[in-house]
Enzyme design. Structure first.
Site, mmCIF file in Angstrom:
data_model
loop_
_atom_site.group_PDB
_atom_site.id
_atom_site.type_symbol
_atom_site.label_atom_id
_atom_site.label_comp_id
_atom_site.label_asym_id
_atom_site.label_seq_id
_atom_site.Cartn_x
_atom_site.Cartn_y
_atom_site.Cartn_z
ATOM 1 N N SER A 140 112.126 19.088 20.882
ATOM 2 C CA SER A 140 113.354 19.757 21.342
ATOM 3 C C SER A 140 113.893 18.944 22.508
ATOM 4 O O SER A 140 113.139 18.195 23.145
ATOM 5 C CB SER A 140 112.998 21.173 21.817
ATOM 6 O OG SER A 140 114.037 21.733 22.573
ATOM 7 N N TYR A 153 107.575 26.990 27.462
ATOM 8 C CA TYR A 153 108.122 26.261 26.300
ATOM 9 C C TYR A 153 108.490 24.833 26.705
ATOM 10 O O TYR A 153 108.163 23.879 25.995
ATOM 11 C CB TYR A 153 109.356 27.020 25.799
ATOM 12 C CG TYR A 153 110.014 26.440 24.565
ATOM 13 C CD1 TYR A 153 109.441 26.600 23.305
ATOM 14 C CD2 TYR A 153 111.233 25.767 24.648
ATOM 15 C CE1 TYR A 153 110.060 26.095 22.164
ATOM 16 C CE2 TYR A 153 111.861 25.260 23.518
ATOM 17 C CZ TYR A 153 111.266 25.428 22.280
ATOM 18 O OH TYR A 153 111.878 24.924 21.151
HETATM 19 N N1 LIG Z 1 116.004 27.217 17.209
HETATM 20 C C1 LIG Z 1 116.215 26.319 18.153
HETATM 21 O O1 LIG Z 1 117.200 26.376 18.916
HETATM 22 C C2 LIG Z 1 115.275 25.146 18.303
HETATM 23 C C3 LIG Z 1 115.708 24.048 19.067
HETATM 24 C C4 LIG Z 1 114.846 22.970 19.209
HETATM 25 C C5 LIG Z 1 113.588 23.000 18.640
HETATM 26 N N2 LIG Z 1 113.198 24.089 17.918
HETATM 27 C C6 LIG Z 1 111.848 24.082 17.354
HETATM 28 O O2 LIG Z 1 111.948 24.148 15.958
HETATM 29 C C7 LIG Z 1 110.779 24.795 15.438
HETATM 30 C C8 LIG Z 1 111.189 25.886 14.450
HETATM 31 O O3 LIG Z 1 111.978 26.832 15.136
HETATM 32 P P1 LIG Z 1 112.924 27.887 14.388
HETATM 33 O O4 LIG Z 1 114.109 28.058 15.269
HETATM 34 O O5 LIG Z 1 113.095 27.540 12.977
HETATM 35 O O6 LIG Z 1 112.024 29.207 14.540
HETATM 36 P P2 LIG Z 1 111.862 30.501 13.610
HETATM 37 O O7 LIG Z 1 113.057 30.694 12.733
HETATM 38 O O8 LIG Z 1 111.460 31.595 14.517
HETATM 39 O O9 LIG Z 1 110.624 30.079 12.672
HETATM 40 C C9 LIG Z 1 109.359 29.855 13.251
HETATM 41 C C10 LIG Z 1 108.366 29.576 12.137
HETATM 42 O O10 LIG Z 1 107.081 29.319 12.745
HETATM 43 C C11 LIG Z 1 106.115 30.237 12.201
HETATM 44 N N3 LIG Z 1 105.125 30.556 13.246
HETATM 45 C C12 LIG Z 1 105.359 31.116 14.455
HETATM 46 N N4 LIG Z 1 104.194 31.311 15.111
HETATM 47 C C13 LIG Z 1 103.203 30.851 14.283
HETATM 48 C C14 LIG Z 1 101.784 30.794 14.377
HETATM 49 N N5 LIG Z 1 101.138 31.259 15.459
HETATM 50 N N6 LIG Z 1 101.076 30.271 13.347
HETATM 51 C C15 LIG Z 1 101.718 29.807 12.238
HETATM 52 N N7 LIG Z 1 103.067 29.833 12.095
HETATM 53 C C16 LIG Z 1 103.796 30.355 13.107
HETATM 54 C C17 LIG Z 1 106.959 31.460 11.779
HETATM 55 O O11 LIG Z 1 106.329 32.243 10.786
HETATM 56 P P3 LIG Z 1 105.356 33.503 11.168
HETATM 57 O O12 LIG Z 1 106.058 34.257 12.255
HETATM 58 O O13 LIG Z 1 105.166 34.235 9.886
HETATM 59 O O14 LIG Z 1 104.080 32.868 11.637
HETATM 60 C C18 LIG Z 1 108.174 30.751 11.199
HETATM 61 O O15 LIG Z 1 107.890 30.277 9.896
HETATM 62 C C19 LIG Z 1 109.989 25.312 16.648
HETATM 63 O O16 LIG Z 1 108.945 24.424 16.955
HETATM 64 C C20 LIG Z 1 111.031 25.300 17.756
HETATM 65 O O17 LIG Z 1 110.445 25.148 19.008
HETATM 66 C C21 LIG Z 1 114.006 25.169 17.721
#
Ligand SMILES: NC(=O)c1ccc[n+]([C@@H]2O[C@H](COP(=O)([O-])OP(=O)(O)OC[C@H]3O[C@@H](n4cnc5c(N)ncnc54)[C@H](OP(=O)(O)O)[C@@H]3O)[C@@H](O)[C@H]2O)c1
Length: 256
Positions: A140, A153
């Site tokens: 990120s 984070y």
């Molecule tokens: N959204 C943003 O603005 C953004 C920006 C930069 C980077 N990112 C990064 O992109 C990645 C994905 O984010 P997203 O926005 O797509 O999030 P999201 O929609 O909340 O999806 C998160 C995913 O991770 C899984 N997960 C969470 N905790 C877990 C655990 N303890 N064990 C196994 N799986 C787990 C969730 O499934 P379960 O809950 O079923 O486990 C889900 O499949 C993250 O690393 C985030 O930091 C996001």
């Protein structure tokens, strides 16, 4: 591309991870989808299979790093040795700096740093042996600069970028690659629930909160999950030299 290429994508039951799985699947990779919620994983699997893509699932809590071997074995049993690992699973707890607890730090590091390290440790021997492989970390811009109320984070994402840089230095001169992909804010569940939490405090609507977050991106809008997925799929397919890929700049580019 090798038709038997196998990709493990963590956090692929929804959001960015599901789009990454779809993009890699469309390029011919067989997919191991990993997350905690088995029901959500099954519906992601069905969605991808309806498109003609090959997918299996593994329901584990990645905060327990000992599950790395289970994930690898599941990939082997379903499709074979993995060539691609995408460490995408993540949560983004928010708190004022002095309200950030040791437990928050431990949990965030377990998911964003220790699990990616454990999974990379599990798949690297096979990748080195076959002389090919690609590890992508969903980092990120919070891994490169700071945002308020996200100390745990921000620290974890900085560590994730550091870990990837360390791995990339050790892969120099080989055909293996390690990338840290750094988007700004992306329109997913994480950002929408952060906007809902801000709206609950009463000063902004949820839409206004989403707009404020979008304005923190250099590109002044949110990325879409599909854009992030396309970036990951391109890095995996083209395997350019470089390590830290910053999406939130115009044009997106490697920092190092
Ligand atoms: N959204 C943003 O603005 C953004 C920006 C930069 C980077 N990112 C990064 O992109 C990645 C994905 O984010 P997203 O926005 O797509 O999030 P999201 O929609 O909340 O999806 C998160 C995913 O991770 C899984 N997960 C969470 N905790 C877990 C655990 N303890 N064990 C196994 N799986 C787990 C969730 O499934 P379960 O809950 O079923 O486990 C889900 O499949 C993250 O690393 C985030 O930091 C996001």
């Amino acid at each position: 591309m090798n038709p038997t290429s196998v990709a493990i994508v963590t956090g692929s039951s929804r959001g960015i991870g599901l789009e990454i799985a779809r993009a890699l699947g469309r390029k011919g990779h067989a997919l191991l989808l990993v997350a905690r919620d088995a029901t959500a994983l099954a519906s992601a699997q069905q969605e991808l299979e309806r498109e003609g893509l090959r997918a299996a699932t593994c329901a584990v809590d990645l905060r327990d790093a000992s599950c790395a071997d289970t994930v690898l074995q599941r990939a082997r049993d379903a499709f074979g040795e993995p060539d691609v690992l995408v460490n995408n699973a993540g949560t983004a707890p928010t708190a004022k700096f002095e309200a950030t607890t040791d437990a928050m730090l431990d949990e965030t590091f377990a998911l964003h740093v220790k699990a990616p390290l454990a999974l990379a440790r599990a798949v690297l021997p096979g990748m080195r042996q076959r002389g090919r492989g690609c590890i992508v970390q969903l980092a990120s811009t919070a891994g490169l600069r700071a945002f308020p109320f996200t100390s745990a984070y921000t620290a974890a994402k900085h560590a994730m970028v550091g870990l990837t840089r360390a791995l990339a230095t050790e892969l120099q001169g080989t055909d293996l690659r390690a990338y840290a992909v750094c988007p700004g804010f992306v329109d997913t569940e994480i950002t929408r629930s952060a906007a809902a939490a801000i709206a609950a405090r009463g000063k902004l609507t949820k839409d206004q909160a989403m707009q404020k977050m979008a304005e923190q991106n250099v590109i002044r809008r949110m990325h879409t999950p599909a854009e992030v997925a396309a970036t990951v799929a391109r890095l995996v397919a083209e395997r350019p030299l470089g390590c830290t890929f910053v999406m939130d700049r115009d044009p997106p580019a490697f920092l190092d």
